[in-house]
Design a protein around this motif. Structure first.
Motif, PDB file in Angstrom:
ATOM      1  N   ARG A 171      -9.532  -0.732  -5.048  1.00  0.00           N
ATOM      2  CA  ARG A 171      -8.156  -0.775  -4.538  1.00  0.00           C
ATOM      3  C   ARG A 171      -7.646   0.623  -4.183  1.00  0.00           C
ATOM      4  O   ARG A 171      -6.872   0.780  -3.242  1.00  0.00           O
TER       5      ARG A 171
ATOM      6  N   SER B 147       0.836  -1.208   0.000  1.00  0.00           N
ATOM      7  CA  SER B 147       0.000   0.000   0.000  1.00  0.00           C
ATOM      8  C   SER B 147       0.866   1.251   0.000  1.00  0.00           C
ATOM      9  O   SER B 147       2.009   1.233   0.490  1.00  0.00           O
TER      10      SER B 147
ATOM     11  N   THR C 199      -4.045   0.454  -2.368  1.00  0.00           N
ATOM     12  CA  THR C 199      -3.844  -0.835  -1.711  1.00  0.00           C
ATOM     13  C   THR C 199      -3.766  -1.931  -2.767  1.00  0.00           C
ATOM     14  O   THR C 199      -4.095  -1.700  -3.935  1.00  0.00           O
ATOM     15  N   SER C 200      -3.341  -3.104  -2.342  1.00  0.00           N
ATOM     16  CA  SER C 200      -3.232  -4.253  -3.247  1.00  0.00           C
ATOM     17  C   SER C 200      -2.524  -3.874  -4.540  1.00  0.00           C
ATOM     18  O   SER C 200      -2.977  -4.205  -5.637  1.00  0.00           O
TER      19      SER C 200
END
Length: 123
Positions: free
Chosen positions: A66, A17, A83-84
């Motif tokens: 995301r 992240s 994120t991800s």
């Protein structure tokens, strides 16, 4: 004189992240659309997230769920929580500010002011 300054880009592992910031001066993030673009080597600049004065947000499919765009009016700062992260997210990330706003994601030519970008590398 309008200035947008991005920060927060760095090297991160897949699945990780990052939070990018874009601090504005000479321009209020309360006013018409501001958004995030990115450009990978050899590819066109891609607009992928924007936020309207109402706070409504727009995303392209590949980042929806995301990435989260938000803003702090008091700090006059735009954020991008990512994120991800995937290797295909590797790019230079830019914030941009427009003088008017319309529905959905606006193309790059609608944005008048641009930051210098911050590099995000996912590897």
């Amino acid at each position: 004189h309008v200035q947008l300054v991005e920060s927060g880009g760095e090297l991160v592992q897949p699945g990780g992240s990052l939070r990018l910031s874009c601090t504005a001066s000479g321009y209020s993030v309360r006013t018409p659309c501001i958004g995030w673009f990115r450009q990978a080597p050899g590819k066109e600049r891609e607009g992928f997230a924007s936020i309207a004065p109402t706070g409504s947000t727009n995303y392209i499919v590949s980042v929806k769920g995301r990435f989260t765009i938000s803003k702090d009016n008091a700090k006059n700062t735009l954020y991008l929580q990512m994120t991800s992260l995937k290797p295909e997210d590797t790019a230079r990330y830019y914030c941009a500010a427009a003088l008017s706003c319309s529905e959905g994601l606006m193309p790059a030519w609608r944005y008048k002011y641009w930051g210098q970008g911050t590099q995000v590398t996912v590897s």
